[in-house]
Design an enzyme around this catalytic site. Structure first.
Site, PDB file in Angstrom:
ATOM      1  N   TYR A 234       0.857  -1.190   0.000  1.00 36.76           N
ATOM      2  CA  TYR A 234       0.000   0.000   0.000  1.00 36.76           C
ATOM      3  C   TYR A 234       0.889   1.234   0.000  1.00 36.76           C
ATOM      4  O   TYR A 234       1.749   1.386   0.877  1.00 36.76           O
ATOM      5  CB  TYR A 234      -0.844  -0.072   1.262  1.00 36.76           C
ATOM      6  N   SER A 235       0.725   2.097  -1.013  1.00 38.97           N
ATOM      7  CA  SER A 235       1.536   3.306  -1.130  1.00 38.97           C
ATOM      8  C   SER A 235       3.023   2.909  -1.248  1.00 38.97           C
ATOM      9  O   SER A 235       3.371   2.109  -2.106  1.00 38.97           O
ATOM     10  CB  SER A 235       1.276   4.256   0.038  1.00 38.97           C
ATOM     11  N   LEU A 236       3.914   3.406  -0.392  1.00 35.34           N
ATOM     12  CA  LEU A 236       5.322   2.998  -0.473  1.00 35.34           C
ATOM     13  C   LEU A 236       5.463   1.485  -0.361  1.00 35.34           C
ATOM     14  O   LEU A 236       6.418   0.902  -0.890  1.00 35.34           O
ATOM     15  CB  LEU A 236       6.145   3.688   0.623  1.00 35.34           C
ATOM     16  N   ASP A 257      -0.257  -1.333  -4.798  1.00 35.41           N
ATOM     17  CA  ASP A 257      -1.204  -0.220  -4.810  1.00 35.41           C
ATOM     18  C   ASP A 257      -0.546   1.005  -4.159  1.00 35.41           C
ATOM     19  O   ASP A 257      -0.674   1.219  -2.978  1.00 35.41           O
ATOM     20  CB  ASP A 257      -2.466  -0.601  -4.037  1.00 35.41           C
TER      21      ASP A 257
END
Length: 406
Positions: A234-236, A257
């Site tokens: 998620y993100s990074l 994502d």
């Protein structure tokens, strides 16, 4: 030109973080009326009023939850405590002037944890707080189980990002996964959540050193189908789990994502060329004063540099930018072989173009790149505000992918 979604604020960072908090309403993490009245009381771009008003809302909602729990109203207590946890996380978000030593950061983080832990005890599906052995310490986590039967189930191992917390995992993936019969193992790693705040461990680019002990723990659990373990970043975390998958091959699939090929570009891409040159040349005597000036012009830049210096353990903002160079898939992407879903957000303000670069680099994996758009309300970073649409995309792909590998 990127279209900026304005949600209750003109300040881009305030808008995005309010959308993030509100988006968790899909899984009981917010109530729209609470979001609206809290945002209305906040002064545009004023981080002090942001902290004050979100904290007040969190405290009020926590009081409701605790009263409901004391009176035996299990569902009402759970719902209020879930919202309080999200609001405490939101209240803490911009407290980045001296986060390592700020008692208010520690207090709000603890309250976000405690209210979530109380809510987790009231969830319909079993949830177990776990401690995953890591080097000479441990990583805190939650094992969310689809049911209490003990039957081995496909399991999503969740890795969060640059500023996420363990408690956020429930809204980001666990609630959606449980509805579909998946277990979720979520954890805080170095640089994240309580591991950063309590253990003072900072991010590391070689995330396989983190994922391998997490998978060792997962495969030791009888509820985990070891042939159907999925890494979700998620993100990074989209970089972190991809990096880990180049070295760790016990996974059936990856979900990124968003996809990140080179995290350094998220910083270098927004800097003036001369400033980027000074940073590369280690001329910190001129680079750092300019970076400090930039923090006065933008909430987003100020937060990104302050949070990064803390979470990455750097001595200066220029040092932070240089350290992000190590967060790249260059030279290792062709070692990733698991089927991979690469998520892209049309208007991503942080990682524009990175998902395409990931797909090009993953030459030995079956990849699917999906761009969710502004027109469907899913164009922001990590598709904030459109969790239902994002999870439909992820889990429909995952159902199909795991069926093929069965």
């Amino acid at each position: 030109m990127r279209v900026i979604m304005k949600f209750l604020f003109d300040d881009e960072s305030f808008s995005f973080e309010t959308l993030r908090a509100a988006g968790f309403a899909n899984y009981g993490g917010a109530d729209l009326g609470e979001i609206l009245v809290t945002a209305r009381a906040i002064t545009e771009g004023d981080e002090s009023s942001w902290h004050r008003e979100w904290k007040a809302t969190a405290e009020r909602v926590q009081t409701i939850g605790e009263a409901a729990r004391a009176a035996g109203h299990r569902v009402s207590a759970r719902e209020a405590l879930l919202r309080a946890s999200n609001y405490y996380r939101t209240a803490e978000f911009f407290l980045r002037e001296n986060p390592a030593d700020d008692p208010e950061v520690a207090r709000l983080s603890a309250l976000s944890h405690d209210t979530f832990a109380a809510a987790a005890e009231l969830l319909d599906a079993p949830v177990e707080a776990v401690r995953i052995p890591y080097q000479d310490t441990y990583l805190p986590g939650y094992l969310f189980l689809a049911d209490g039967s003990g039957t081995p189930r496909p399991t999503v191992v969740y890795t969060s990002g640059y500023d996420s917390t363990l408690e956020e995992a429930y809204f980001a993936v666990a609630a959606a996964a449980l509805r579909r019969g998946y277990n979720v193992l979520a954890y805080d790693g170095p640089g994240q959540g309580s591991v950063l705040r309590g253990q003072k461990l900072v991010f590391r680019p070689d995330w396989e050193a983190v994922v391998t002990p997490v998978l060792d723990f997962a495969v030791g659990r009888p509820e985990v189908d070891t042939s159907r373990i999925v890494l979700f970043g998620y993100s990074l975390g989209g970089y972190l789990v991809a990096r880990a998958a180049a070295f760790e091959h016990r996974v059936a699939a990856l979900i990124l994502d968003d996809g990140i090929h080179d995290f350094h570009q998220a910083f270098a891409g927004v800097l003036p060329p001369a400033l980027a040159g000074w940073i590369d040349e280690e001329r910190d005597d001129v680079a750092d004063p300019v970076l400090h000036l930039l923090t006065r012009t933008s909430t987003q830049i100020r937060w990104a540099l302050r949070n990064g210096a803390w979470a990455m353990g750097t001595t200066s903002y220029a040092d932070l930018v240089r350290k992000t160079r190590a967060y790249t898939l260059n030279g290792i992407a062709d070692e990733i072989t698991a089927p991979t879903l690469i998520m892209d957000a049309e208007n991503d303000q942080f990682l524009k173009g990175q998902p395409d670069e990931v797909q090009k680099a993953l030459s030995n994996a079956a990849t699917t790149l999906v761009t969710l758009t502004e027109a469907e309300g899913a164009g922001e970073h990590c598709h904030m505000g459109a969790m239902g649409r994002a999870h439909q995309t992820m889990f429909d792909w995952l159902d199909t992918t795991l069926a093929r590998t069965a």
